[in-house]
Structure formats: structure tokens, C-alpha cells
Design a protein around this motif. Structure first.
Motif, PDB file in Angstrom:
ATOM      1  N   PRO B 530      90.246  56.500 102.383  1.00  0.00           N
ATOM      2  CA  PRO B 530      91.261  55.618 102.984  1.00  0.00           C
ATOM      3  C   PRO B 530      92.386  56.402 103.649  1.00  0.00           C
ATOM      4  O   PRO B 530      92.895  56.000 104.703  1.00  0.00           O
ATOM      5  CB  PRO B 530      91.796  54.816 101.795  1.00  0.00           C
ATOM      6  N   TYR B 531      92.749  57.520 103.050  1.00  0.00           N
ATOM      7  CA  TYR B 531      93.846  58.311 103.601  1.00  0.00           C
ATOM      8  C   TYR B 531      93.431  59.014 104.880  1.00  0.00           C
ATOM      9  O   TYR B 531      94.214  59.130 105.827  1.00  0.00           O
ATOM     10  CB  TYR B 531      94.321  59.342 102.569  1.00  0.00           C
ATOM     11  N   VAL B 532      92.186  59.478 104.907  1.00  0.00           N
ATOM     12  CA  VAL B 532      91.682  60.126 106.122  1.00  0.00           C
ATOM     13  C   VAL B 532      91.611  59.096 107.250  1.00  0.00           C
ATOM     14  O   VAL B 532      91.989  59.370 108.392  1.00  0.00           O
ATOM     15  CB  VAL B 532      90.293  60.754 105.877  1.00  0.00           C
ATOM     16  N   LEU B 533      91.153  57.897 106.899  1.00  0.00           N
ATOM     17  CA  LEU B 533      91.052  56.829 107.908  1.00  0.00           C
ATOM     18  C   LEU B 533      92.414  56.538 108.539  1.00  0.00           C
ATOM     19  O   LEU B 533      92.543  56.424 109.753  1.00  0.00           O
ATOM     20  CB  LEU B 533      90.473  55.572 107.253  1.00  0.00           C
ATOM     21  N   ASN B 534      93.435  56.452 107.709  1.00  0.00           N
ATOM     22  CA  ASN B 534      94.781  56.217 108.243  1.00  0.00           C
ATOM     23  C   ASN B 534      95.220  57.346 109.157  1.00  0.00           C
ATOM     24  O   ASN B 534      95.756  57.115 110.245  1.00  0.00           O
ATOM     25  CB  ASN B 534      95.792  56.086 107.094  1.00  0.00           C
TER      26      ASN B 534
END
Lengths: 330, 562, 136
Positions: B530-534
């Protein structure tokens, strides 16, 4: 580019890498040239702290040496590294891969890394390694690390050359420590338990300490130094600073010894070894030139005389011919 | 249940003995056989002829079953290619994003049914195009991707709900997958509708392909992060392609390829189970990737053995209940190293044999190499011939009209069994070392492969192995006639300019903040997806994101093994 | 085997980011079996690292293995740096995936020979033995 030995030596003492490398090759390949080189550079040697790194395969020596070198660089020291790898007894060739671990340091001006093959001759390795260390010393390196194969032969060479010997082990060795005890354990000045992030590191460290308490090592008898045990994890860069502190402690300890006894003794050893190798060379040269040699071997094979007597005969021949030759050559 | 009656077996034994004694010996006296001994490419000795005697120990129901039934030896689907052909998926991508976009549109027009992406080396190891080591290699063997902006151009005009895309990427998978998801979102296609594959197989990097970044444990952790994320949010996606292809190309034998790939699979299943995720939740999404080589029957046996082994391991070792969890779904690529630089047209024939083996082995999707493989990236003409090879096999040869047509062949069944037996020996050994992660750290598979590679080369040099055009039937005066593909140096300028622009026009404060959040999540051992996606959506670069992860996880140091 | 016998020293290097090392390692082993001393740099080397290594190890031969297509920039750069640093008597050879069209240009730039896929190991060994320029 062609340079003669004198020109190379001039560049060497200014720290030129090309000259360093060339001189090392010349010394490795021919004892006569080596002698010439040493005679020119000897006054510039004796400054560097020489550290031997040994231990069984798989203990992570190369990575550890890499980390140590980086830390020394941080502390402003220049570093020479000699990585010794075995020569195949069958083909005479060698595959030298220790450098892979240290390639990040290759372009650092303050670091010189050289791989050496054992080339199959125990005496030859000892002499060559010593000469390589002297050349690096003369080039101005503060610290010189000699990393060995950890399989017996080269250990002997190391003992003669290094001031401080690191024995690198890692957890999970178990009974092997007992086996090692007979050999490299006795020559260590600092014991390292590498891969200390793994299970069993504390146990291994304790085992080593126990052994050290029970038996005094050769080095202790020589100098009175009690080897510390340091835990490191080269891969995660832990314990390196502490290890260097212990190494430097040892260096200071050696320097403080009575009237430089330690260093004086080493110099004497150097002379005796040079003498030994020259005598051997002289005797072998004589033997190679002498037709009577094969007759002598036949006599020993037929049990007419024993090997010791044969050696006496040869030696007498050598001495007499040395006395004669100077006249003959005029 | 026994397949042959006792009296039949006894009768056959006697007949065979007589045949060997009389007919065979007579023939050999007149014409001795070509070799003392015949072996498969893996070194398995093969007899003159196989008979029911060689397969009498097999139990049809236990060892073969019917297509679509445990242990799936005969195929994971009941109708296989009668229902739908394998996916014809040709690996592609080079140069700039625009050029890749054009090549994709060309292939889709020519009949390809799925897209496959190759990335350039800097992207593969997580470096931006403006990294000093990247400059010489931008866009050369694949497309350069630095930010989401590149991905948007690559898939411009290509509806992500209508195609499936396979991305050959490993360590940077979290970043590239996030970019694909972000592109989908912009097109209005939600995550749960996206279909495709990411290679995402860290273990084989240490063993063979060597485009690793992180050390083994964190690398496997990231693999599991991606699988977990997809299981929950991108259910149609194949979050891993457990690969034997690279292991084979690096020099492994077919047996080693089979064993090490399955062992890698076991390690990933264990990593997922450690997270408390039920095996039946993720296992259906695991997929595999094998090579197809020249030894026709060995390859077919390998594929069948793979299916049976995986099914048994999933059911008996891991307690899977759903049949889909036991399916070994795989993509195949014909072998690159089996192709020659000499007389390249010969490669068309080699690829045909290899492709046929993959089809008879029941592959789900297939890439056929182009004939100029040993020279450079394929030209359009060469790539079209490779695609046509598959189409001719599919439509003109008839092999796709019967499911698992070679089943029952005494040789093929015996060899399938043998492959399984030999591979299991390796797997048991790896288990005794503590699993594949430990084996990799010890250098075991690497050493096996280095040995096989050296041995193979010696066999070729000693002419114990003939390679047509290379050590036999050599054309001393041959001249290369194939049109080669060259990458335009303009590519570098375009890519760097775009990267610079993105960095200038994005919200840099936001990027910094999101990267910091990623770092903290990684340190807390959370799932990083999720953090990479953001971060990706804010146009953080691949290099920046990988840089944060490198700081937390460290970088891998290769083992010194020859 | 005399310890003072002159061995041929070869550096096998992998310039660039490509990680396919099967060929480089097979060649390294073969050269060792032919009695040479081989130093292997490992993966992901810059031309600067390769040349520095060649200098420090004082090698007679540098063998460059590259399969990623970046050979036209990386290989001539290695030769150029070697010359700049006074190592112009080093024999430089290359292998990997290099189109025949590029070979003349590489030779002009100082690569003595390119050994493509399918080259017998014997050929490489003989070429080195024949063409190495021993330093005095």
C-alpha cells in the motif's frame, strides 16, 4: 610501458599503484629480481602494521576484511590487502575470487588489493608473500592485511609475516573447534566469531574463551598477550569498530615491549630465513650441475648409503665447490 | 490397481529376453549402435525400447488419473486445448515507452493474446535512468521505466480490462505492479479486474539470473508481501511466476530445473503459511515458468512430472483441499541457450521442436524465441516467424485436438516417473539443509549448476554432444544474413528528459513524506505494497523507492562459486 | 611445479548490469584448468573498476563478458582507460552477445578478438597463449 626496477621503486615510494603492481609481479616471479627489489626498498619498510586473517572456509573472512578496510579508511588509514587462494595441484592454475567481496574499494586511492595464488610451493609462498608485504609497506600503506586460505600451508607463512593474527570462526562449528585447536588456534592474537547474527554465536565465543583459558597459546608465550574474543557480523556491519580497537590495542602492546625485543626478534627471523633459503638454493644449484648426483641417488635407492649420508656428501661438495668457484670464475 | 495381468507380464518378459538374445544381438553384429550408451540431456540413461514391463509399477488412478483430476499428470483442465489454446505470449519491450507501446499494438494486431514486458537492466535492478551505472544500458534489452509517467505511455490506448500483461520483473515487483495498478485506476479499471503476472521470484535470482537486490530473507518477505496483497485485492492476478527457466539457462539439467523450481515453490508456500494465510487462499494464484529444451521426450516428461509432484506436495505436505491449490499452472519459454549464433535459420527448427514439447507437455502459455536470439533483440520478421510457429502447431498439426496424447507411452510414462524420482532426491536434500533459503545461502544450487554448465561445455568440446552448425556441419564461411534490430541512442536523451521533467513537476514534498512513510512501514515489518502504491501515484521514482528499501533491508553480496 | 614459473594472469570481468555469468564462469574455470591464474571481478563492474583491478593485479589479459547489448559503449571505454593508465600491453578480448556487425568497430577500438556463443574453449585458450604479450 617499460620501466626498470629503479624507476619503478622511485614511483613506488610515492604510492604509485602501477609501480606497486609491477614490482609485486617481478618479485613473485623471480627470486633474484625479488632480492634486487628488496635491497632497494628495505629502508622504506617497517612502518606498516601487518595483520594476518585466517580461519576455516565459510567463516566470512573476505567480507570481514572488506568491512575492516572500510572502517580503517574512515579512520584515515591507507590499506593494502593480499588475498591468497590455492593453486590447483593438478593444473597449476588458480581461480582467485576473494576480490569480489572487496570490489567497492577498488577505485579508492587509499586501498590496494592484490590476489595471490599459492603456486604449490610452501617455501615459495612464504617468501613471495613476505616480499609482497614489504612492497606494500614501502608504498606507504598504514595497514596491510594478508588473508589466507585457512587450510594449513599458508597459515605457516602467515605466522612469520603478520604482527597481529586474526582467527575468524563462525557459529555452528562445534567439534571442529577441537580439530582447529591443534593448528591455527595456537597462533591467534584476536579471535573473531563472525556471522554473530546467527544462533550459537555466544556459545562459540564461550567455547573459544574456555580453550584459551585452558591452554596458553604460542603467541602468549612469545609476548604475554591474552587474546580477546570479538563477535562480529560482517554482513550487517556490526562489531567492526570494536574489532579494530582490539587490533590496535595489540599493536600498541607489541610496540611497548621491552627495548623493541619483539621487532628485533622478527628482524633476526627474517635474516635467518633469507639465509636458509639461500643455502637451500645454493645446494640445489650445485646438485643440478653435478653429474655425480644421479649416482648418489642410485646408491641410496640400493640402500648402499642412507639419505642423511647422501646429504652430507652433497653438502661437502657444495662447500668445496664454493671455495673453488671464485677462482674458476676469474 | 494393477494395469497388466500377471500372466501377460511373465509372457512378455520371456518374449523380450528372447528378442534381446536373438534379434537384437544379430542386428548389433551387423550394425553396432551409434553409441555405447544413450542418455537424455540430463544424463538419464535410456534403453533401446520401453515396454509394459517398465510401467507395470504404475497405478493409473494413483499416478496418472484423468485430465483435470488429481494428481493432474494428464493436465490441469479436462478439455485443455480443445477448450482454448495456450496463450501465445511473446516477450517484448525495448527502447522508450512509446516504442514499446507501438510494438505491443503490432503484436496484438498480429494475433497475440497477451502482453509480455521486458525491462531494461537499470529497471530490473531498481536503478533510475539517471544513475551513473545506468547511463550505458538505458532501453537496450527492454523498456526503461523510471516513474508512473513511463507506464502511462506504455499502455496508452491499451485497455487493461481487455488484455492480460506479464511483467518480467523481480526485486522491484512492488513498484512495477503498483504502477500497473495506478494506470488501471486512471483508465477506470479497478484492481480486482486486472489480469496478468509478475515474475516476482527472488530465490532464482540468487541461483541463476543474478538481478537480485536484497539479501535472501527480505527478498522472500517482499515476494510474500506481493502475493498477500494480490490475494486480497487483485484476485485475477498471478503474483508470482516460480521460475525454472533461468535456472535451466544458467546450466542446470532438466532434473535440476524441476527440483530447484519446486523447492523454491515450497519455500514460498512456507513463507505464506508463516503469515497465517490459509493455503487454499493463495495457492491457486501461484504459477510457474519453465524452459523447453531440445530433448523432446525429456521435456514432456518433465512437465508431466512437475504437475504430479506439485499436486502431491500441495495435498500431502501442505494439506491443500481445493483442487485449484494443487494445480501447477505454467508458462514456457523455449530455451535461449539451445539456440546458436551459427546458421541462425536452424534455430527456427529447434524452436519448433521445443514448442511442440511444451504443447505436448500441457503448458498454459508459451513464448517461442526468435531465430536471431543469439545475436540481439528480435527483429519484427524474426518475431513474426516465432509467433507463426505456435499458430501452425495450434491449427495445422492436430496435437491440440487430443488431451495429453502421449500418455500411456511406455517410454514417456517411465521417464515421467524417473524425473520425479530424481528431482525428489534433490528436494529431500534441500529439505535436510533447512529449505531453499538456507540452501541458497550455502551456495548448494549454485554449485550444482556451475558443475552442470562446465560438464556440458566439456561434452560439446569433446563432441560427445553434437550441436548442428557449431561442432558438426559447420559452415566455415558463413555470413550473417538476418536483419538485426538496433536500439536508437536517442532513447537515452528522451528517457532522461522525461525523468527530469517528472521530478520537476511533481509535488516533491509529498513524495518525501510518502517515502518516509514507506520506510517506517518497512522497519515495522508491515506489508509494503500500500505504501509503495501511494508513492508511485505521487510519481516517486523506482530508484527512490528501491533506495528506501535498500536502506532498510540491505543489499545482497554474491557468493564466490564457480 | 616451480613457484617461480611465469603464469599467464587473466582478469575475467562483467561490465555493466547484466547478471548472466554462466559463460564467464565456464571460461574462468577452463583457463584455470589450462594452468592460468584467473581473477574474477564478480558482477556489475564499471569500466573504472575493471581497469583499476587490471592494474593492481598486473594482468596480462582482460576478458570482458557482456550480454546486455551495451558493448559498444562499455568495451571501448575499458580499452581507453587501460591505455591512459599505461597498461597498453594488455590483451583485451570479449565474449557474450555481440553482433558480427559490431566486431570490426570493436577491433578498431582495441579489442583483440570477440568470442561469440559456440566458441570452443580451446580456441580461447590457444588465442591467449599465442597473443599474450609477456612483460619483461
Amino acid at each position: 610501458m617499460r620501466y626498470n626496477v629503479e624507476e619503478l621503486v622511485q614511483k613506488l615510494i610515492q604510492g604509485d599503484k602501477f609501480a606497486t603492481a609491477r614490482l609485486i609481479s617481478l618479485a613473485e616471479n623471480d627470486p633474484t629480481t625479488a632480492q634486487k627489489i628488496i635491497s632497494l626498498i628495505y629502508p622504506y619498510t617497517g612502518r606498516a602494521h601487518v595483520i594476518g586473517v585466517t580461519g576455516p572456509p565459510g567463516s566470512g573472512k573476505s567480507t570481514l576484511v572488506y568491512r575492516l578496510a572500510k572502517e580503517w579508511r574512515k579512520r584515515g588509514k591507507t590499506v593494502g590487502i593480499v588475498a591468497v587462494d590455492p593453486t590447483s595441484p593438478f593444473t597449476g592454475g588458480a581461480l582467485l575470487g576473494d576480490r569480489i567481496r572487496m570490489q567497492e574499494l577498488t577505485c579508492d586511492d587509499g586501498v590496494f588489493i592484490r590476489s595471490m595464488a599459492t603456486r604449490g610451493s610452501l617455501g615459495g609462498l612464504a617468501r613471495a608473500t613476505k616480499d609482497v608485504v614489504r612492497i606494500l609497506d614501502a608504498s606507504g600503506k598504514d595497514v596491510i592485511v594478508v588473508e589466507t586460505v585457512g587450510a594449513g600451508q599458508s597459515e605457516v607463512a602467515i605466522v612469520r609475516i603478520a604482527h597481529t593474527i586474526l582467527v575468524v570462526l563462525c557459529p555452528g562449528l562445534g567439534d571442529e573447534i577441537q580439530v582447529l585447536k591443534a593448528g591455527i588456534m595456537e597462533i591467534g592474537d584476536v579471535f573473531v566469531v563472525n556471522k554473530a547474527d546467527r544462533e550459537g554465536a555466544d556459545e562459540t565465543a564461550m567455547q573459544i574463551e574456555d580453550m584459551l583459558n585452558m591452554a596458553s597459546t604460542i603467541r602468549f608465550n612469545e609476548t604475554g598477550w591474552i587474546p580477546p574474543v570479538v563477535k562480529t557480523s560482517a554482513v550487517y556491519n556490526r562489531g567492526i569498530s570494536e574489532l579494530i580497537d582490539r587490533i590496535e590495542e595489540h599493536w600498541r602492546f607489541l610496540k611497548k615491549m621491552d627495548k623493541d625485543i619483539y621487532f628485533r626478534r622478527r628482524v633476526e627471523q627474517d635474516v635467518i630465513e633469507a639465509l636458509r633459503s639461500k643455502i637451500e638454493q645454493m645446494a640445489l644449484n650445485h646438485v643440478m650441475k653435478n653429474e655425480k648426483y644421479n649416482e648418489l641417488i642410485e646408491k641410496v635407492a640400493n640402500k648402499e648409503i642412507d639419505p642423511y649420508t647422501a646429504a652430507d656428501i652433497i653438502l661437502n661438495g657444495v662447500i668445496r665447490s664454493e671455495e673453488k668457484e671464485p677462482e674458476e670464475n676469474e | 490397481m494393477v494395469m497388466f495381468k500377471g500372466e501377460f507380464i511373465d509372457e512378455l518378459k520371456k518374449k523380450i529376453e528372447k528378442w534381446e538374445r536373438e534379434c537384437v544381438q544379430e542386428e548389433i553384429k551387423r550394425h553396432p549402435e551409434r553409441q555405447e550408451e544413450f542418455r537424455t540431456l540430463s544424463g538419464i540413461p535410456v534403453k533401446r525400447v520401453y515396454t509394459p514391463l517398465d510401467v507395470q509399477h504404475l497405478d493409473y488412478f494413483r499416478d496418472l488419473g484423468l485430465p483435470g483430476e488429481y494428481p493432474f499428470t494428464r493436465g490441469i483442465h479436462t478439455t485443455m486445448y480443445r477448450g482454448r489454446f495456450w496463450t501465445m505470449r511473446q516477450f517484448a519491450g525495448y527502447g522508450t515507452a512509446e516504442q514499446t507501446n507501438q510494438r505491443f499494438k503490432y503484436l496484438l494486431k498480429e494475433g497475440e493474446t497477451g502482453l509480455s514486458m521486458a525491462f531494461d537492466f537499470p529497471t530490473i535492478i531498481g536503478l533510475d535512468s539517471d544513475h551513473p551505472m545506468a547511463v550505458n544500458e538505458i532501453g537496450i534489452c527492454g523498456v526503461a521505466v523510471d516513474t508512473l509517467a513511463d507506464m502511462e505511455i506504455i499502455f496508452d490506448g491499451i485497455p487493461l480490462d481487455k488484455v492480460t500483461t506479464s511483467m518480467t520483473i523481480n526485486a522491484p515487483t512492488p513498484v512495477l505492479l503498483s504502477m500497473y495498478i495506478a494506470v488501471g485506476e486512471k483508465q477506470g479499471v479497478p484492481m480486482h479486474k486486472l489480469g496478468g503476472t509478475v515474475q516476482n521470484d527472488a530465490l532464482k535470482e540468487f541461483i541463476a539470473q543474478k538481478s537480485y537486490v536484497f539479501p535472501p530473507e527480505p527478498a522472500v518477505k517482499l515476494v510474500a508481501d506481493v502475493i498477500e496483497f494480490c490475494v486480497k485485492n487483485v484476485p485475477k492476478w498471478n503474483p508470482i511466476s516460480i521460475s525454472g527457466y533461468h535456472i535451466r539457462e544458467a546450466g542446470a539439467t532438466a532434473v535440476q530445473e524441476l527440483a530447484f523450481t519446486i523447492a523454491d515453490g515450497i519455500a514460498y508456500v512456507e513463507a505464506m503459511l508463516e503469515r497465517g494465510i490459509d493455503v487454499d487462499e493463495f495457492a491457486p494464484r501461484l504459477s510457474f515458468f519453465f524452459a523447453s529444451h531440445n530433448d523432446f521426450f525429456e521435456e514432456i516428461a518433465k512437465f508431466r512430472a512437475a504437475r504430479r509432484m506439485w499436486a502431491r506436495i500441495m495435498k500431502e505436505r501442505f494439506g491443500a483441499k481445493k483442487p485449484r491449490s494443487m494445480w501447477l499452472r505454467f508458462h514456457t519459454q523455449t530455451s535461449g541457450v539451445a539456440l546458436t549464433a551459427q546458421q541462425p535459420e536452424n534455430n527456427i527448427i529447434r524452436v519448433t521442436i521445443q514448442a511442440l514439447a511444451a504443447v505436448l507437455g500441457g503448458t498454459q502459455s508459451l513464448h517461442t524465441n526468435s531465430m536471431d536470439e543469439a545475436w540481439a533483440l528480435p527483429s519484427e520478421k524474426a518475431v513474426r516467424i516465432a509467433l507463426r510457429t505456435q499458430q501452425i502447431i495450434a491449427h495445422e498439426s492436430g496435437v491440440a485436438n487430443v488431451v495429453d496424447p502421449l500418455a500411456g507411452s511406455y517410454y514417456v510414462e517411465w521417464l515421467t516417473d524417473k524425473m520425479e524420482e530424481e528431482a525428489m532426491k534433490y528436494i529431500d536434500r534441500i529439505d535436510s539443509m533447512g529449505g531453499m533459503i538456507e540452501a541458497v545461502k550455502k551456495g548448494f544450487p549454485q554449485r550444482e549448476i556451475a558443475e552442470s554448465a562446465y560438464r556440458f561445455q566439456k561434452e560439446v568440446e569433446e563432441k560427445k554432444r553434437i550441436i548442428v552448425g557449431v561442432n558438426e556441419y559447420v559452415d566455415e564461411k558463413e555470413k550473417l544474413e538476418i536483419p538485426l534490430l538496433r536500439v536508437d541512442p536517442e532513447v537515452v536523451r528522451v528517457q532522461l528528459a522525461r525523468l527530469k521533467k517528472v521530478k520537476e513537476t511533481r509535488d516533491n514534498e509529498r513524495v518525501k513524506r510518502l517515502l518516509s512513510e514507506l520506510r517506517k512501514a518497512a522497519e515495522r515489518n508491515e506489508n509494503v505494497m500500500p505504501y509503495v502504491l501511494n508513492a508511485v501515484k505521487a510519481y516517486a521514482t523506482l530508484g527512490e523507492i528501491m533506495g528506501v528499501l535498500k536502506e532498510v533491508y540491505g543489499e545482497y553480496q554474491e557468493l564466490i562459486i564457480f | 611445479m616451480s613457484s617461480t614459473e611465469r603464469k599467464i594472469k587473466v582478469l575475467i570481468a562483467k561490465p555493466g548490469l547484466n547478471g548472466h555469468d554462466r559463460g564467464a564462469k565456464v571460461v574462468a574455470r577452463a583457463l584455470r584448468d589450462a594452468g592460468m591464474e584467473v581473477i574474477y571481478t564478480g558482477l556489475r563492474q564499471t569500466p573504472e573498476q575493471i581497469v583499476e583491478t587490471a592494474i593492481q593485479e598486473d594482468v596480462d589479459v582482460v576478458g570482458l563478458s557482456i550480454l546486455s547489448g551495451a558493448h559498444m559503449t562499455l568495451l571501448p571505454r575499458v580499452v581507453q582507460l587501460l591505455r591512459e593508465k599505461g597498461m597498453d600491453d594488455v590483451l583485451v578480448i570479449a565474449g557474450g552477445i555481440i553482433p558480427t556487425d559490431d566486431i570490426p568497430k570493436l577491433k578498431e577500438a582495441g579489442i583483440a578478438e570477440v568470442f561469440g556463443p559456440g566458441t570452443p574453449l580451446k580456441t580461447i585458450i590457444e588465442f591467449i597463449k599465442k597473443n599474450v604479450r609477456r612483460k619483461g
